[in-house]
Design a protein around this motif. Structure first.
Motif, PDB file in Angstrom:
ATOM      1  N   CYS A  99      39.492  44.869  33.657  1.00 41.61           N
ATOM      2  CA  CYS A  99      39.257  44.572  32.236  1.00 41.61           C
ATOM      3  C   CYS A  99      40.054  43.354  31.798  1.00 41.61           C
ATOM      4  O   CYS A  99      39.560  42.518  31.036  1.00 41.61           O
ATOM      5  CB  CYS A  99      39.604  45.780  31.362  1.00 41.61           C
ATOM      6  SG  CYS A  99      38.441  47.145  31.579  1.00 41.61           S
ATOM      7  N   SER A 100      41.291  43.210  32.293  1.00 42.29           N
ATOM      8  CA  SER A 100      42.062  42.050  31.851  1.00 42.29           C
ATOM      9  C   SER A 100      41.538  40.773  32.507  1.00 42.29           C
ATOM     10  O   SER A 100      41.488  39.721  31.857  1.00 42.29           O
ATOM     11  CB  SER A 100      43.569  42.250  32.015  1.00 42.29           C
ATOM     12  OG  SER A 100      43.945  42.090  33.333  1.00 42.29           O
ATOM     13  N   ASP A 101      41.082  40.851  33.753  1.00 41.48           N
ATOM     14  CA  ASP A 101      40.435  39.679  34.381  1.00 41.48           C
ATOM     15  C   ASP A 101      39.174  39.291  33.607  1.00 41.48           C
ATOM     16  O   ASP A 101      38.917  38.116  33.360  1.00 41.48           O
ATOM     17  CB  ASP A 101      40.049  39.979  35.842  1.00 41.48           C
ATOM     18  CG  ASP A 101      41.230  39.824  36.798  1.00 41.48           C
ATOM     19  OD1 ASP A 101      42.309  39.363  36.360  1.00 41.48           O
ATOM     20  OD2 ASP A 101      41.071  40.164  37.987  1.00 41.48           O
ATOM     21  N   PHE A 102      38.392  40.297  33.240  1.00 46.91           N
ATOM     22  CA  PHE A 102      37.162  40.014  32.488  1.00 46.91           C
ATOM     23  C   PHE A 102      37.501  39.316  31.167  1.00 46.91           C
ATOM     24  O   PHE A 102      36.854  38.350  30.774  1.00 46.91           O
ATOM     25  CB  PHE A 102      36.369  41.297  32.215  1.00 46.91           C
ATOM     26  CG  PHE A 102      35.169  41.064  31.340  1.00 46.91           C
ATOM     27  CD1 PHE A 102      33.975  40.608  31.880  1.00 46.91           C
ATOM     28  CD2 PHE A 102      35.247  41.264  29.966  1.00 46.91           C
ATOM     29  CE1 PHE A 102      32.871  40.348  31.069  1.00 46.91           C
ATOM     30  CE2 PHE A 102      34.147  41.012  29.146  1.00 46.91           C
ATOM     31  CZ  PHE A 102      32.959  40.556  29.703  1.00 46.91           C
ATOM     32  N   ASN A 139      44.885  47.989  25.220  1.00 45.77           N
ATOM     33  CA  ASN A 139      45.722  46.990  25.908  1.00 45.77           C
ATOM     34  C   ASN A 139      45.049  45.638  26.032  1.00 45.77           C
ATOM     35  O   ASN A 139      45.665  44.606  25.817  1.00 45.77           O
ATOM     36  CB  ASN A 139      46.008  47.434  27.358  1.00 45.77           C
ATOM     37  CG  ASN A 139      47.143  48.420  27.433  1.00 45.77           C
ATOM     38  OD1 ASN A 139      47.885  48.585  26.469  1.00 45.77           O
ATOM     39  ND2 ASN A 139      47.276  49.065  28.584  1.00 45.77           N
ATOM     40  N   THR A 140      43.796  45.667  26.443  1.00 47.90           N
ATOM     41  CA  THR A 140      43.130  44.408  26.814  1.00 47.90           C
ATOM     42  C   THR A 140      42.243  43.866  25.689  1.00 47.90           C
ATOM     43  O   THR A 140      41.785  42.738  25.771  1.00 47.90           O
ATOM     44  CB  THR A 140      42.242  44.603  28.067  1.00 47.90           C
ATOM     45  OG1 THR A 140      41.233  45.578  27.758  1.00 47.90           O
ATOM     46  CG2 THR A 140      43.050  45.077  29.267  1.00 47.90           C
ATOM     47  N   LYS A 141      41.989  44.687  24.675  1.00 45.00           N
ATOM     48  CA  LYS A 141      41.091  44.331  23.566  1.00 45.00           C
ATOM     49  C   LYS A 141      39.664  44.051  24.026  1.00 45.00           C
ATOM     50  O   LYS A 141      38.909  43.312  23.394  1.00 45.00           O
ATOM     51  CB  LYS A 141      41.643  43.133  22.782  1.00 45.00           C
ATOM     52  CG  LYS A 141      43.054  43.376  22.248  1.00 45.00           C
ATOM     53  CD  LYS A 141      43.483  42.266  21.302  1.00 45.00           C
ATOM     54  CE  LYS A 141      44.738  42.632  20.547  1.00 45.00           C
ATOM     55  NZ  LYS A 141      45.883  42.906  21.474  1.00 45.00           N
ATOM     56  N   ALA A 262      25.352  35.933  46.204  1.00 44.73           N
ATOM     57  CA  ALA A 262      26.803  35.764  46.318  1.00 44.73           C
ATOM     58  C   ALA A 262      27.471  37.004  46.903  1.00 44.73           C
ATOM     59  O   ALA A 262      27.087  38.131  46.608  1.00 44.73           O
ATOM     60  CB  ALA A 262      27.390  35.466  44.951  1.00 44.73           C
ATOM     61  N   LYS A 263      28.482  36.753  47.720  1.00 46.24           N
ATOM     62  CA  LYS A 263      29.336  37.830  48.213  1.00 46.24           C
ATOM     63  C   LYS A 263      30.426  38.086  47.164  1.00 46.24           C
ATOM     64  O   LYS A 263      30.615  37.258  46.265  1.00 46.24           O
ATOM     65  CB  LYS A 263      29.975  37.398  49.529  1.00 46.24           C
ATOM     66  CG  LYS A 263      28.980  37.342  50.667  1.00 46.24           C
ATOM     67  CD  LYS A 263      29.692  37.218  52.016  1.00 46.24           C
ATOM     68  CE  LYS A 263      28.661  37.333  53.119  1.00 46.24           C
ATOM     69  NZ  LYS A 263      29.240  37.206  54.463  1.00 46.24           N
ATOM     70  N   PRO A 264      31.138  39.196  47.294  1.00 49.35           N
ATOM     71  CA  PRO A 264      32.284  39.402  46.397  1.00 49.35           C
ATOM     72  C   PRO A 264      33.275  38.243  46.559  1.00 49.35           C
ATOM     73  O   PRO A 264      33.477  37.766  47.668  1.00 49.35           O
ATOM     74  CB  PRO A 264      32.885  40.717  46.903  1.00 49.35           C
ATOM     75  CG  PRO A 264      31.764  41.423  47.604  1.00 49.35           C
ATOM     76  CD  PRO A 264      30.938  40.331  48.210  1.00 49.35           C
ATOM     77  N   MET A 265      33.827  37.761  45.431  1.00 47.03           N
ATOM     78  CA  MET A 265      34.694  36.576  45.461  1.00 47.03           C
ATOM     79  C   MET A 265      35.862  36.754  44.504  1.00 47.03           C
ATOM     80  O   MET A 265      35.835  37.630  43.639  1.00 47.03           O
ATOM     81  CB  MET A 265      33.867  35.354  45.046  1.00 47.03           C
ATOM     82  CG  MET A 265      33.217  35.488  43.669  1.00 47.03           C
ATOM     83  SD  MET A 265      32.087  34.140  43.279  1.00 47.03           S
ATOM     84  CE  MET A 265      30.688  34.543  44.314  1.00 47.03           C
ATOM     85  N   ASP A 266      36.888  35.889  44.667  1.00 41.03           N
ATOM     86  CA  ASP A 266      38.015  36.027  43.744  1.00 41.03           C
ATOM     87  C   ASP A 266      37.646  35.451  42.372  1.00 41.03           C
ATOM     88  O   ASP A 266      36.639  34.765  42.213  1.00 41.03           O
ATOM     89  CB  ASP A 266      39.295  35.416  44.328  1.00 41.03           C
ATOM     90  CG  ASP A 266      39.165  33.927  44.580  1.00 41.03           C
ATOM     91  OD1 ASP A 266      38.592  33.206  43.733  1.00 41.03           O
ATOM     92  OD2 ASP A 266      39.621  33.481  45.646  1.00 41.03           O
ATOM     93  N   LEU A 267      38.497  35.740  41.400  1.00 40.20           N
ATOM     94  CA  LEU A 267      38.181  35.406  40.008  1.00 40.20           C
ATOM     95  C   LEU A 267      37.960  33.909  39.800  1.00 40.20           C
ATOM     96  O   LEU A 267      37.029  33.503  39.100  1.00 40.20           O
ATOM     97  CB  LEU A 267      39.315  35.913  39.091  1.00 40.20           C
ATOM     98  CG  LEU A 267      39.057  35.817  37.594  1.00 40.20           C
ATOM     99  CD1 LEU A 267      37.954  36.765  37.157  1.00 40.20           C
ATOM    100  CD2 LEU A 267      40.338  36.098  36.811  1.00 40.20           C
TER     101      LEU A 267
END
Ligand code: C2E
Ligand code: MG
Ligand code: MG
Ligand code: MG
Length: 279
Positions: A99-102, A139-141, A262-267
């Motif tokens: 959630c915080s990455d999003f 926390n993340t709003k 796409a494959k899973p990838m970092d942010l």
């Protein structure tokens, strides 16, 4: 135990002892990974709208970079987390992080609409997931409708009134709910009617069968029809080829996810891709 006799361990029990030790080692390693918060990381796999070709969602998929065991995928440790209930603090970490990455993406203006998080059945049965979601939303709003929890059908065989209640509460909070790997569990149309879900995710095994298997195509078709009947969105997972994509489009699937796109990838990589495709 008694039948081992007095002459020490048998070969079998020595082997068993080693297995038990290995398991204990892994459990300890998982515990410290949860405590130190450094060894797990999340990758994100884009979800693409078939009609617009844009990235509309991202699914969080965990990896464990263990000091003692190397890089491991979830299939190698989720079971153990579940058996030990460690999945509860672990799941809280995943959800908070996703959630915080999003929100970092969202606040920077990227137009992805939703983050999807895999939730274990154990979290639904044995923890206060409502309290956890409430805390993370504060926390993340993050706007609740921008969270999608992916649950599996495995609980449905003996799902309790209490789990159903939990799912309804989550929906009332605005959180969306998807059934992951749909078609592989105890699918029954009767229980679909009871579940407050918003999306079905067609299991990769059926997508794999396209275009060769008539049966797979028929199953995909039936799932899409079922989804439409219940007014649910439908996503196909594990799409690897253009031919599969074309079939899924023709069959009326809304979204796809898979190595074809796409494959899973970092942010950071996701941000770059999103800037290229969505803007
Ligand atoms: P899933 O939720 O059904 O995720 C789809 C899996 O298929 C992922 O494997 C993904 O990397 C893989 N995949 C996606 N597209 C393709 C494709 O085109 N071809 C192929 N061959 N594979 C594709 P992954 O990351 O190993 O995750 C496996 C399972 O572990 C997930 O299945 C999910 O059930 C579970 N999992 C992952 N992260 C978490 C987590 O944070 N919490 C919980 N409770 N479970 C998780
Ligand atoms: Mg999933
Ligand atoms: Mg899945
Ligand atoms: Mg799957």
């Amino acid at each position: 135990s008694k039948d081992q006799g007095h002459n020490g361990y048998s070969f079998f029990s020595k082997q068993l002892a080693t297995e038990v030790e290995k398991r204990a080692e892994r459990i300890n390693a998982l515990k410290s990974a949860i405590r130190n918060g450094k060894e797990f990381h999340l990758l994100y796999q884009p979800k693409i709208s078939i009609s617009t070709g844009k990235i509309v969602g991202m699914e969080a998929l965990v990896r464990w970079e263990s000091e003692s065991f190397g890089l491991l995928g979830p299939d190698e440790f989720i079971d153990l987390l579940e058996e030990t209930n460690l999945i509860i603090p672990f799941g809280a970490w995943v959800t908070q992080k996703a959630c915080s990455d999003f929100m970092s993406l969202y606040n920077e203006g990227y137009s992805i609409k939703q983050v999807s998080i895999n939730i274990s059945t154990i979290q639904l049965f044995n923890s206060d997931i409502v309290e956890m979601m409430d805390r993370i939303i504060k926390n993340t709003k993050i706007p609740p409708k921008m969270i999608e929890l992916e649950i599996t059908e495995s609980f449905s065989a003996d799902y309790k009134e209490q789990v159903l209640q939990t799912l309804y509460t989550l929906r009332h909070m605005g959180i969306e709910l998807a059934i992951d790997d749909f078609g592989t569990g105890y699918s029954s149309m009767a229980y679909l009617q009871k579940l407050p879900v918003t999306r079905l995710k067609i299991d990769k095994s059926f997508v794999d069968g396209i275009p060769v298997s008539k049966e797979s195509i028929a199953i995909v078709k039936a799932i899409v029809a079922l989804a439409k009947t219940f007014d649910l969105n439908v996503t196909a997972e594990g799409v690897e080829t253009e031919v599969q994509l074309r079939y899924l489009k023709d069959l009326g699937c809304d979204e796809v996810q898979g190595y074809y796109y796409a494959k899973p990838m970092d942010l950071e990589t996701l941000k770059t891709l999103c800037a290229k495709i969505n803007q």
